[in-house]
Structure formats: C-alpha cells, structure tokens
Write a protein that holds these residues in place. Structure first.
Motif, PDB file in Angstrom:
ATOM      1  N   UNK A 142       0.843  -1.193   0.000  1.00 57.60           N
ATOM      2  CA  UNK A 142       0.000   0.000   0.000  1.00 57.60           C
ATOM      3  C   UNK A 142       0.881   1.246   0.000  1.00 57.60           C
ATOM      4  N   UNK A 143       0.248   2.407  -0.144  1.00 54.58           N
ATOM      5  CA  UNK A 143       0.996   3.642  -0.344  1.00 54.58           C
ATOM      6  C   UNK A 143       1.986   3.943   0.773  1.00 54.58           C
ATOM      7  N   UNK A 144       1.512   3.795   2.003  1.00 51.77           N
ATOM      8  CA  UNK A 144       2.363   4.152   3.140  1.00 51.77           C
ATOM      9  C   UNK A 144       3.566   3.219   3.218  1.00 51.77           C
ATOM     10  N   UNK A 145       3.301   1.927   3.056  1.00 53.06           N
ATOM     11  CA  UNK A 145       4.387   0.954   3.118  1.00 53.06           C
ATOM     12  C   UNK A 145       5.383   1.199   1.995  1.00 53.06           C
ATOM     13  N   UNK A 146       4.850   1.505   0.822  1.00 49.79           N
ATOM     14  CA  UNK A 146       5.709   1.738  -0.335  1.00 49.79           C
ATOM     15  C   UNK A 146       6.604   2.948  -0.085  1.00 49.79           C
ATOM     16  N   UNK A 147       6.030   3.954   0.546  1.00 49.38           N
ATOM     17  CA  UNK A 147       6.809   5.162   0.797  1.00 49.38           C
ATOM     18  C   UNK A 147       7.919   4.885   1.810  1.00 49.38           C
ATOM     19  N   UNK A 148       7.571   4.134   2.837  1.00 49.72           N
ATOM     20  CA  UNK A 148       8.573   3.795   3.846  1.00 49.72           C
ATOM     21  C   UNK A 148       9.689   2.955   3.212  1.00 49.72           C
ATOM     22  N   UNK A 149       9.295   2.007   2.387  1.00 48.39           N
ATOM     23  CA  UNK A 149      10.285   1.141   1.734  1.00 48.39           C
ATOM     24  C   UNK A 149      11.187   1.961   0.818  1.00 48.39           C
ATOM     25  N   UNK A 150      10.606   2.963   0.132  1.00 50.94           N
ATOM     26  CA  UNK A 150      11.396   3.805  -0.767  1.00 50.94           C
ATOM     27  C   UNK A 150      12.436   4.574   0.022  1.00 50.94           C
ATOM     28  N   UNK A 151      12.003   5.082   1.152  1.00 48.42           N
ATOM     29  CA  UNK A 151      12.929   5.852   1.970  1.00 48.42           C
ATOM     30  C   UNK A 151      14.098   4.973   2.416  1.00 48.42           C
ATOM     31  N   UNK A 152      13.771   3.755   2.814  1.00 46.93           N
ATOM     32  CA  UNK A 152      14.790   2.810   3.250  1.00 46.93           C
ATOM     33  C   UNK A 152      15.759   2.495   2.100  1.00 46.93           C
ATOM     34  N   UNK A 153      15.182   2.336   0.929  1.00 47.62           N
ATOM     35  CA  UNK A 153      15.996   2.016  -0.250  1.00 47.62           C
ATOM     36  C   UNK A 153      16.950   3.164  -0.581  1.00 47.62           C
ATOM     37  N   UNK A 154      16.451   4.389  -0.468  1.00 51.40           N
ATOM     38  CA  UNK A 154      17.312   5.546  -0.746  1.00 51.40           C
ATOM     39  C   UNK A 154      18.460   5.609   0.255  1.00 51.40           C
ATOM     40  N   UNK A 155      18.169   5.189   1.457  1.00 49.37           N
ATOM     41  CA  UNK A 155      19.226   5.182   2.463  1.00 49.37           C
ATOM     42  C   UNK A 155      20.301   4.170   2.069  1.00 49.37           C
ATOM     43  N   UNK A 156      19.859   3.071   1.496  1.00 48.37           N
ATOM     44  CA  UNK A 156      20.819   2.030   1.100  1.00 48.37           C
ATOM     45  C   UNK A 156      21.730   2.497  -0.028  1.00 48.37           C
TER      46      UNK A 156
END
Lengths: 698, 303, 317
Positions: A142-156
């Motif tokens: 869902x949108x919120x999870x996707x956004x959180x995952x994106x943020x995590x990915x950018x950190x990586x």
C-alpha cells in the motif's frame, strides 16, 4: 556452429546455457534491425551466461551492439528490431516467447535496468519518491508501506537525506544523485538480474567512483546478478568478474576479467588495450598503437572474420572463413584463428618516433599570459562565477593540460582565451606580452591566426552543409591570405599532414566517420599556422580505437608546427600522455599547477589526489581509494573558505579550511598548490598510502 | 512568451528540429536518396499531381476552358450539370467549369507571390533575430507577438478596407502578415543552431555577421524554411479564398472560386448546389494537395 | 514567481500597446475624410465639415491616438460612424454572443483533438495515424466557408434537421439556442481539430520516445497506468499553449462563420463595420479580439507554469 557451442560452454566455466544455476543464459542470439526493407544484423551468434551473484561485463565501442543486447534481454528493441535467432533465459523464463502480462511481470520482478543518462531516465513531472514507490506498489504494497520502503531504499544507496530527496523533482537532483535514485528504483523490485547500461558514463570521475563503490555491497545484499555494459575498459576491469568483448555485433573474446585484460587473446582486444595511454608513456618518447580502418558499415555482411579488415594478423583464411570461438584457457574463448599469436601481434603504428622529437620547450618567456581572469555569468538575477582570479601562462611549444570536472570552468577558460566569451572587467589575456581584446571580432587577423581551437564534438564544430574542401580552405584564404595555386598547394599539404585523402575533399561531414571529421577540424585549426591550439576534449566524442590515432596526430603536428597546446580533458591518462605542465581546476579556481610529473605524484593537492585515485586502472591495481564526501557543489553558491573543504578528506580540524581560502603557493619550483596543509606535511600524508597512478618517475 | 513559442507554431515548429536532426545525421549518399524517398510516397504523388493540374490551369486556364468564363447567358441561368455545361451554369448563365479553370489563376498567383515575399522577408528577419538576439530580438519579438494576436484574415481585412482590394495590395499584405510568422519559425531554427561550435569557429576565422548568417546558418535552417514555405502556402490559399468570399479579395467579374461562392451562395437553398459546391471543392482540393505535399516533405526530412 | 508574473504582465502590456498602434494606424490610412465617407457625395461641404469636427478627425494624429487610447481605459471605444452612438454596447453584446459560440466549439474540439492526437501517436506511422494526421491537417486548412457550405447543404438543405440560421431569436430557451449553434460550430471544430490533434500527437510521441517512458515500461507498469501517469501528464502540457493560441484563429474563423450563418457575434460586427467603413467600430472589434487573444495566452502560460514543476521552480529562483 558446433565449435562455438562447445567453446561457449567452456567459456562459461562449464555451465551449460540451460544450467539452472545461471541467472541469465543467452544462446546464439541474432538481433536484426530492418532498415529500408533489409535486415541488418546488429548482434550475431552471441552466447554468454551469468551465474547467480556474478557480475558480467560487456565491453565494446559504439556500434558494437552492446546496448542492443541489453534491450533484447528485456524485449524493448525499437520497432524495427527483432531477435531473429537464438534464445534468452532469465531465471528459467524466456522473455521472447511470453505473453504481454508475463513480460510485464518479468520486468516488474525479475529484471531491472539502470541507464546512461540518469536525469533523463526519471519522469520530469513526478516527484522522485513517487517514482520509486511505484515499484513497491506494483508489487502489492500500500501507499504508506511503499513510501517507507522507498525511503529505506534511498538510504541504502547512501543518500543522506532520503526524506527530503523523495519530495524533489528529478531536475533538482545532481547527476550522481539521480543515478543513485535510478539504482534504488531498479533494486526496489529485488531483481535477480540487474542490467547497468553505461551507468557512470555521464558522470564526473569522482562521482563515478562513488557510484561504482556503491554497487558491490548492494549486489551482495540483494543477491542479484549484474550485467555491466560499458565502453570503458578500466571500469569493466574494476567492476566485473567475467567479461565479454563485443565487436561489430560479435562476441570476439570472453573470459575472467583479470585474465582477459592482462593477457588478451584476440587481436581486437589486444589493439584496444594498446590504444590507451599507459603510465610512463609520453608523447615525446612513444606513439600509441592504433587500430586502422573502421567498423564495418551497418548491414555489411563480412564473409570471414568481422575484424579481418582491420587486423594486423589477418590472412586470406580470415577473410574467407568465420573463425569459431576457440577455448584459450580456463573459462576463456577467443574467436580468432591466430589466438596464439594475438598477444604478440605487430603494431600498426611504430612505437618510437621516427625522427628525434622536438626539444621540449626551454623557452620560459610566456607566449600567452592570463592574469586575474574571472568570469561571472548572470542569468535571471542570480550570478554564477565560473572562473575566479585565474592566472596562468603558456610557453612556446609546450602543452598545458587543463584538468577538471564539470563546473570547473575549463571550457569557459578556453573560450575567454579565444575571445568567444568576454571575461569580467580587470581580466587580462596577453599574447607575446600584448593585451588582447576580449572579443574575437575585434582582434586583428594575426591574433586570430595565432589562437585556434579543436572542439570536442566535430558534428557541432563542422558546418554540415559545407564540403571538406571549403571547410579547410576557408582559414587558408581568411587567415593565411592564400589564394589560387598557393592555396591549393597548401591544402594538399594540410590534408596529407592530417592523413586525409583527396577523395574526402568533396564530401560533407555527414559522410565521414567521427575520426575523419575530427581530422578535418584539426586541419582547419592548423590552416592559418596557429601558435596556440586549444584542444577542448578533442577525443572524448570518439571511440578508443580512433582516439589513439588523433592523439598521435596532435603530437606529430605539434612537433612539426611548434605549436603550443592548451589541452583540456577530464581523462587524466590522456592529459598525462600529452602534457608538459598541468593545471587542476575546481569550481573555477586553480587548485594546483606544475610540471606533469610533479602533479601526478605526491605531494599534490588533496583534490588532485582524490581525482587520481578515482580513476579505475586497467592494470587492476586496486589500491586504497580516497573517498570524497558528497557531490561537486554548484558554482552558483560555492562553499566558504577553501571551495574544496566540503569534500576534502584531509580537511584540517582547526576550521581554517572552512573560513579562509588558501593562497596558491609555490612549494617547489614551478609547482603551486592551493592548500592550507604545508607541502612537507602533504608529502608525509600522501606517500604513507600510495596512490595507484603515481608510478611515474620524476 | 518565449518559453512557449515552440508550441505555438503548430505545424512548423515540431518539424524544424526534426529536420535539423535529419540533416545532422546525414545520409551516406548525399541528397539524392531523400528526393527518391519523396517521389516514392503515394501521398506526395497524389498531392503533386493535383497541384500540377491547378498550376497548368493557372497558366493556361483561359485556353483550355470550354467556354468564355465571362460570357453571360441570361437565357440559361442556374442550369444543372449537362453535356453542354459539365458543371452547370451560374446565376448569370456563365459556365461553372470554365470559371473554375480560369479562376485558378488569381488565387494561385497571389498565394505564391505572397508566400514567397513573406518567406524571403521572414527568413531575413528571423535570421537577424536569432543571430543578433538581445534588444533587437526583444523588440522585434514583441511586434511579432502583437501581429500574432490577430488572425491573418482580420489584419488583411483591416488594411484591405483602408487600401481597397487589388492584386498588389493582397500580395504585399499577406506577405507582410506572414513575415512575422515565418520569422518566428526561422528564429527558432536559428536558435537551435546558435550553440553550435561551427559558429564559434567562423568567428575565429574573422567572418563577418552577414557571411555567418547567410553562408553558415542559412543552409542549415533551409529544411525548416522549406517546410514553413509549403505550410504557409496552404494558409495563403485559405486567406485569399476567405477574403474573396467576404468581398475583400479578387473582385467580380474576374473568375475566382471564393468570390463565385459568395455570389451564388444565396441561391443554394433553392437547390442550385453546383455553382457553390464545385468551386468549394476546387479550393478544398488545392488546399489538400498542398497539405499532402507538405506532409510528405516533412515526413521525408524527419525520417 | 512574483518577478516572473511581473515580467509576463509587462510583456503583455507591451504587446497590447503595439497592437493598439497597428489597429489605430490601419484606420488612419483611409483616403478621403470620414465625414464625406459617412454622409455620401450629396451632402454639403458644411455638414461634412461639421461632422468631421464632431468626430474629431481634424485633430493631429498623435492627439487622436492619445484620446482614443485614453478613452479605452474608461471603456470608451469611440463613436460609430454609422450609428453615431458609442461603439461599446455593440462590441459587448457581440462579444458575449461570440464567446457562447467559441466556448461551445472548444468544449467539443478540445477532448476530440486530444483524443485524436493521442490515438495517432500511439499508432505512430501506422494507418490510424496517417488518417488522423492528414485529415486533421486538411480540415485545418479548408476555409470555414467551404466546410460551412457543405454542412449547410447536408444538414440544413437536404436533411433539414437543424436550423441554418444561428440566431434563435429573443427569449429562446437555452436548449433552442444550443440547437441553433450546432451547425456554425462544426466548421470551427474542423479548423481547430487539426491544430490540437497535431500538437497532442507531437507531444505524446516525444513522451513515448523519451528515456523516462522506457524506464516506466521496464518497471513493468500496466499499459494504462503507464500512459496515464507517465505519458499524458508530460505530453499534454504543450497542447495547452496551442489551445490558447488557437483562440486567435478561432475568432478569425468567426468572421466567416458568423457571416455565413448570420449570427450577431464579434466577427459579424467586424465584417459589417468593414463593409460600412465604420472605422471606430472596426478598430474596437479588432482590438477586442487582440485583447482576448493576449489574455488567453497569458492564462495558458500561467496554467503551464502551475503544472510544470520545472518552470515553477525555475521561475521562483
């Protein structure tokens, strides 16, 4: 065919193409483009496999078909292109035969791609965060999870402020940032195969190094296989486990990267490696080897070996019969009948100079002087200081190398010198001690004659509507004042000296190859008998095999015509090969200037040090890299104090670097460095950890 | 407005960069294959044949017309198409076919001359605007913008009313109205060239501005100008026909399609359709022919 | 952003000023004197002179220009030669009528044109594209009176399904007004369709060939999401400008269409004023058209800025 198949297996280290352990298996792939009703093969009988977790490099010049290979894998060929033979298997799936829904699924889950132009690969009107989140949403989050995952990915991908970056639009990102975002987007799907198509070609050296360093740990973490496509041999050597060399649509050599680059067994690979200036090679002692001739024209179907027309070893057999891929070592293959003789192939160009080279410039009287040169560009109320109090001199007959990344102001400097861009008030440009007008239109003819340029891109530099004859004749009549028979005689002489032929004279630039076009541009620059020629990245638009011939030509012409060069390049290897002295620019300021040997070895400016360590070497000496933090700051808002302090690994704890701009100080005779750290201390710091490229004897 | 200019010139703007690209890539055999590509296109052939037909009519229409286009026959007005009068007769009993064949002359002549005038002036202006830039470009750009604010028909209207209709007035007027439109396209094409290094190289050879504009830049923007010329030709037909229809163009009794439609349009509800419909079809066929040719040229230049 | 707006407004005022010069001086080249033109050859020299005096045409050119422009600021567009009453109420009424017709045409043609352009782009080079492109372009250059006549012959004369006259008469219901407007709208729609479709096609093709379109496709997005989210958003922005620019051409078309269908709009007003050589009326009408055009392009620019993040950011720095 049988031999090829057998060796294909051998080349893949015993892994059959259908081996379930391999992530990608390409077998006997032909790709054809239909042009004017005819099929032209862009890839011919290409086979290779990539094991799970492996990085495979595909290296080749323009027109070799490497990007076509990438697009074929994801079935995104242009409308006139199709796979005409062979098979592709990605994680057990066949992208060529699957339906549209399955193909979408394959692209969404199994294969991801990273592109050459990161800025253009992102949608300009959608925020970066949305574009990454889209991948997760596609996978069902869902949108919120996707956004959180994106943020995590950018950190990586080591973006320091992921939340802030997610709310930006692509045009607000620098090239390096944009490429990190694209990489994050590609890895978001946890693909089993990641295709990197020239991922760092558009980036500056120090930024490229950071992005390249990012990849191996991510590959480990996501357990993905990588297909790394590049024209840059050194980058491939640095990044890949195994490598395939593509030439004119054929995989001519394959094997472990280290082995292929240390001991190439195909004449093309051998030639390619000899084209690149190595350390220790200098224009006054050595000539680079060249690969004569051109790539076969598209659609040309050679009966024998594709490389035969350009090969020093070619025999009638090569011209009549296509060689199979011979196994030439563990996991290695070479498509050459004479793979045994390839490493000792005779040179196309004599290694040493035929005649004694011109004596290096001993004249210390400056021919061109630049004093306190500044240039401020103003646009929409904001001003960008492209050059900041630059003072330089160019001596008779010498080559001054100008090194810097984007935003360093090197091209602006050249344009100001030539009178194409007006500098700020107070800037002084002199020739023979006489002050020059800032505007080329106001300069007398003998000044115009004296200062000429070879531009980076011949397509832009040559008027495509003019013939070669008129392009080269114009400076002869305008600047040298020749006409009639004398003009014709000089024209003949000139085209001979740049190794063009009479048959080229009636042609227009569009009918010439890149290398020939650049020869025309060089002939034009030398037409008026110049004393200074600015070479602005003269080979960066050309392939490696063509580059060497142009560099040799420039070196020969300089020896004969006694011209001085201002040689601008981002390629340190080229600069070192050609230059007597070197200037290092950063954000419009001279950071270091000195004899080539001194600049390339410690002690030198921390920026020069970082720049040198950022360049991957084909020799594979993987040494300690000097890590730079962040990206090149914008010239519109340069950092306070020393402009390099934001990225400098040797920044002093006292805070002086942040507050005070250091002077350009002469530590050794003729060697100036702009740094607060005293020279002796720099020497101690830098010789403690040897820099890879410093091997040149002083 | 400068940032949206590319979009405003609907027909020509997308073509201009494409054409430049095509030239930049070059064809390995020179210019010949492109012409061959052109004559291979059926749309081009159809368009060119129709256009050629009307050009022949414009030159020899009076000679090939079966009747005198001015001869009235008040005894047989409004007769439908028949063996004697293939396309019927009009209210004054004049042969419609003859008037259509002869009527090609004025509209084609005015159209061609006006477009040529506009293209020459527009090219010079556009080259200067693009090359010099700065204040000159800004001032001229505003005038262009102001002229663009009014439809061509209305400007023509305004001046024809004041000056009185004549062939010369129409040619000069339409030519002048087209000048800023063409100048804008040429300017955009020149701006695309402006960052090219060959212009810097020319400056370093001490070339004069006139040489640079006409010998260096002009040949490179020629494809864009060619496309623009053909596009404008279509609009010139449009404008001339409309002005004639409104009574401000070619004046009766000179045979002219637009004027004839205006003259006979009143009897249309009575069922006399041929005297209106056939001249209308003549206009439509001429315009469509020009469009087909234009479209083919654009396609070939951008392929 | 504020500087961008100011700059844009400044340019607009400059354009309007040049426009007023063009319109005013076009009206001044009329040979002979207006009084004679209005009263005819039979009138006495004294009355002609008196009328000239009354119209103020004997004053110096600059004075007349200044008083004309000055009047415009108070909504005074001059006095009609033909009616001897202020021009403004005529122009206002005509403008309202034309806006009705123009808006109807736009409401029909904008979705149609965009749809046609996008369909053509998605089928680039194939049959639907060629048909839409060539038809669109032909329709755009066939004069309105030609297509208007064809429409009248078919629907008004042969089938008799729709009224030939555009004016429904006083007090007609909105539905009946609409009924009368359908036929005149068709030639306008024909003209505009080609322009809008062509621009939408070009924008969509550019977006489809872009690197970001490749990225989006290779992400594995469903086709519909891909087109909606990644293509249309970028491809239709330039179309907005074209639509605004077309208001000018639309009004040019109104002259013909309103004349053909006898509709009391601004085009008809200009046409009648031109026939009567009623210059104040003509000038007022033409200038009104110019103002509408300039305002439309301004609106388009603002819309574009609002939608395009790149312009928005660029403008604020």
């Amino acid at each position: 065919m049988n031999a090829a198949a057998a060796s294909g297996a051998a080349a893949s280290g015993g892994a059959e193409p259908s081996d379930p352990a391999s992530t990608l298996a390409v077998s006997h792939l032909d790709v054809a483009y239909r042009v004017r009703g005819q099929d032209r093969l862009a890839l011919r009988d290409v086979s290779f496999t990539i094991a799970r977790g492996e990085t495979y490099g595909l290296v080749g010049e323009s027109g070799s078909g490497k990007s076509t290979a990438a697009l074929a894998l994801v079935r995104y060929l242009p409308r006139n292109g199709r796979v005409s033979a062979g098979t592709i298997t990605i994680s057990g799936q066949d992208p060529l035969s699957m339906g549209k829904a399955a193909l979408r699924d394959l692209r969404a889950r199994t294969v991801s791609m990273v592109y050459q132009e990161p800025g253009r690969a992102l949608n300009p009107s959608i925020r970066v965060g949305r574009q990454i989140a889209e991948v997760y949403e596609l996978a069902g989050q869902d949108r919120a999870a996707a956004r959180a995952a994106s943020e995590e990915m950018l950190r990586k991908v080591q973006i320091s402020d992921p939340r802030g970056v997610m709310d930006r639009y692509p045009h607000e990102l620098s090239g390096g940032m944009a490429q990190r975002v694209v990489i994050a987007m590609a890895l978001a799907a946890s693909p089993s195969l990641l295709i990197l198509d020239e991922p760092t070609t558009a980036l500056d050296a120090t930024v490229e190094a950071e992005v390249l360093d990012l990849l191996p740990p991510l590959r480990e973490e996501f357990r993905t296989s990588v297909l790394f496509i590049s024209h840059n041999l050194a980058v491939i050597a640095k990044m890949c486990d195994r490598v395939g060399v593509l030439y004119a649509g054929e995989l001519v050599e394959e094997g472990p990267a280290r082995a292929v680059f240390d001991q190439p067994r195909h004449p093309y690979t051998v030639g390619l490696l000899r084209c690149i200036p190595r350390r220790g090679q200098r224009k006054d002692r050595d000539r680079l080897d060249t690969i004569p001739g051109f790539l076969p024209a598209p659609g040309e179907e050679p009966a024998g070996c594709v490389f035969a027309p350009r090969c020093a070893l070619a025999t009638d057999r090569c011209r009549a019969e296509a060689p199979p891929a011979y196994p030439v070592g563990p996991g290695r293959a070479s498509r050459c009948f004479y793979h045994e003789a390839a490493p000792d192939m005779p040179r196309s160009t004599p290694a040493s100079l035929p005649a004694a080279p011109a004596a290096p410039a001993t004249d210390t009287e400056p021919l061109v002087g630049i004093e306190e040169l500044s240039k401020t560009f103003t646009a929409r109320g904001s001003s960008v200081r492209a050059l900041h109090s630059v003072s330089l001199s160019l001596r008779r007959g010498e080559t001054l190398g100008l090194v810097g990344e984007s935003g360093s102001g090197k091209t602006t400097l050249a344009r100001v010198l030539l009178g194409l861009t007006a500098p700020d008030e107070g800037s002084v440009v002199t020739l023979d001690g006489a002050r020059l007008s800032p505007d080329a239109r106001r300069r007398p003819r003998d000044v115009l004659r004296a200062l000429q340029i070879v531009f980076q891109n011949p397509d832009s530099a040559l008027n495509r509507r003019h013939t070669v004859r008129s392009l080269i004749s114009r400076p002869l009549s305008r600047l040298a004042g020749l006409s009639g028979a004398r003009l014709r005689a000089r024209l003949e002489e000139l085209i001979t000296s740049v190794r063009l032929e009479d048959r080229h004279l009636p042609l227009r630039p569009g009918q010439l190859s890149g290398g020939l076009k650049q020869r025309v541009a060089i002939a034009r620059a030398f037409g008026g008998g110049p004393r200074v020629v600015v070479c602005d990245e003269p080979t960066s638009a050309l392939d490696v095999s063509v580059q060497a011939a142009i560099l040799n030509l420039l070196a020969d012409l300089q020896a004969r015509e006694q011209a001085s060069y201002l040689f601008i390049s981002h390629d340190l290897g080229l600069v070192r090969y050609l230059s007597d002295r070197i200037v290092v620019l950063y954000l419009g300021r001279v950071m270091e200037v000195g004899p080539a040997g001194a600049v390339f070895s410690a002690p030198h400016h921390p920026y020069t040090e970082a720049l040198l360590s950022a360049v991957p070497s084909i020799d594979g000496q993987r040494t300690q890299r000097i890590k730079l933090e962040g990206e090149i700051p914008s010239a519109a808002s340069p950092p306070s104090g020393c402009v390099f302090h934001t990225r400098c690994p040797r920044r002093l704890p006292s805070g002086i670097c942040e507050s005070t701009e250091p002077e350009l100080l002469e530590g050794e005779p003729g060697h100036l460095i702009r740094c607060h750290i005293p020279l002796a201390e720099l020497r101690g710091l830098q010789t403690g950890e040897t820099v890879s490229l410093q091997g040149e004897s002083p | 407005m400068s940032d949206s200019e590319g979009g405003a010139q609907v027909t020509a703007a997308p073509a201009a960069p494409a054409a430049t690209v095509a030239v930049a890539r070059g064809t390995r055999g020179g210019a010949l294959p492109r012409w061959r590509l052109l004559v291979r296109r059926p749309t081009f052939i159809v368009g060119a044949v129709i256009l050629l037909f009307w050009i022949v009519c414009a030159m020899f229409g009076h000679l090939i017309a079966p009747d005198n286009p001015l001869a009235q026959n008040l005894l047989s007005p409004n007769t439908g198409p028949s063996g004697a009068h293939w396309l019927g007769t009009d209210q004054l009993g004049r042969d419609v076919l003859s008037r259509i064949l002869a009527g090609a002359r004025d509209i084609l002549l005015i159209t061609l001359l006006a477009t040529l005038l506009g293209t020459v002036l527009g090219t010079v202006l556009g080259l200067a605007m693009g090359y010099f830039g700065g204040a000159f470009d800004l001032v001229t750009g505003r005038i262009v913008e102001a002229v663009l604010a009014l439809p061509a028909v209305i400007i023509a209207f305004l001046f024809v009313v004041a000056l009185g209709p004549s062939t010369v007035t129409l040619v000069v007027l339409i030519g002048l109205i087209f000048t800023p439109l063409i100048a804008r396209t040429v300017r955009a094409a020149v701006l695309a060239e402006r960052h090219m290094d060959y212009l810097s190289a020319a400056r370093l050879l001490g070339e004069r501005p006139a040489y640079i504009m006409f010998r260096e830049v002009l040949p490179n923007v020629m494809p864009a100008i060619l496309v623009e010329f053909t596009v404008r030709l279509g609009y010139a037909v449009f404008t001339v026909a409309t002005l004639s229809f409104l009574g401000f163009g070619v004046q009766p009794p000179t045979p002219d399609w637009g004027a004839d439609i205006a003259a006979n349009y009143g009897v249309l509800p009575a069922g006399y359709w041929w005297e209106t419909l056939f001249p209308a079809l003549a206009i439509a066929s001429l315009v469509t022919a020009i469009i087909l040719v234009t479209d083919s040229i654009e396609q070939v230049l951008s392929s | 952003m504020a500087t961008f707006l100011l700059r844009r407004l400044g340019l607009m005022i400059l354009t309007l000023w040049i426009l007023s010069l063009i319109v005013f001086f076009a009206g001044q080249i009329l040979p002979g004197d207006p009084g004679r033109a209005i009263l005819g050859n039979l009138a006495s020299q004294t009355s002609v002179h008196a009328l000239d005096q009354q119209l103020g045409v004997n004053r110096p050119l600059l004075t007349r220009y200044l008083s004309w422009v000055g009047g415009l600021f108070h909504g005074d567009m001059g006095v009609s030669y033909a009616y001897r009453t202020p021009v403004e109420p005529f122009v206002r009424a005509a403008l309202i009528n034309s806006v009705k017709l123009g808006v109807l045409a736009f409401v029909i043609v904008v979705p149609l044109g965009i749809l046609g352009g996008v369909i053509a782009a998605l089928n680039e080079g194939r049959f639907p594209d060629r048909v839409i492109s060539v038809t669109g372009l032909s329709l755009a250059t066939v004069p309105e009176f030609v297509s208007g006549i064809v429409v009248i012959v078919i629907f008004g004369v042969s089938l008799k399904v729709l009224p030939v006259s555009a004016s429904a008469g006083a007090g007609a219901s909105a539905l009946s007004q609409l009924d009368h407007l359908i036929l005149p709208t068709i030639p306008l729609v024909f003209i505009l369709f080609g322009y809008i479709a062509r621009m939408a096609r070009a924008g969509t093709i550019e977006a489809l060939n872009s690197d970001y379109a490749r990225t989006a496709t290779l992400k594995g997005l469903p086709r519909a999401t891909f087109i909606r989210r990644h293509i249309l958003r970028n491809s239709l922005l330039p179309t907005i400008t074209v639509i605004a620019t077309q208001t000018g051409y639309l009004i040019g078309g109104l002259v013909v269409v309103e004349t053909l269908f006898n509709y009391q709009g601004i085009g008809n007003l200009i046409y009648k004023a031109a026939q009567a050589k009623d210059f104040p009326m003509l000038e007022a009408g033409v200038l009104t058209i110019g103002v509408v055009y300039v305002l439309a392009t301004l609106a388009a620019d603002l819309l574009l800025t609002a939608f395009n993040p790149r312009l928005r950011i660029g403008a604020s720095t």
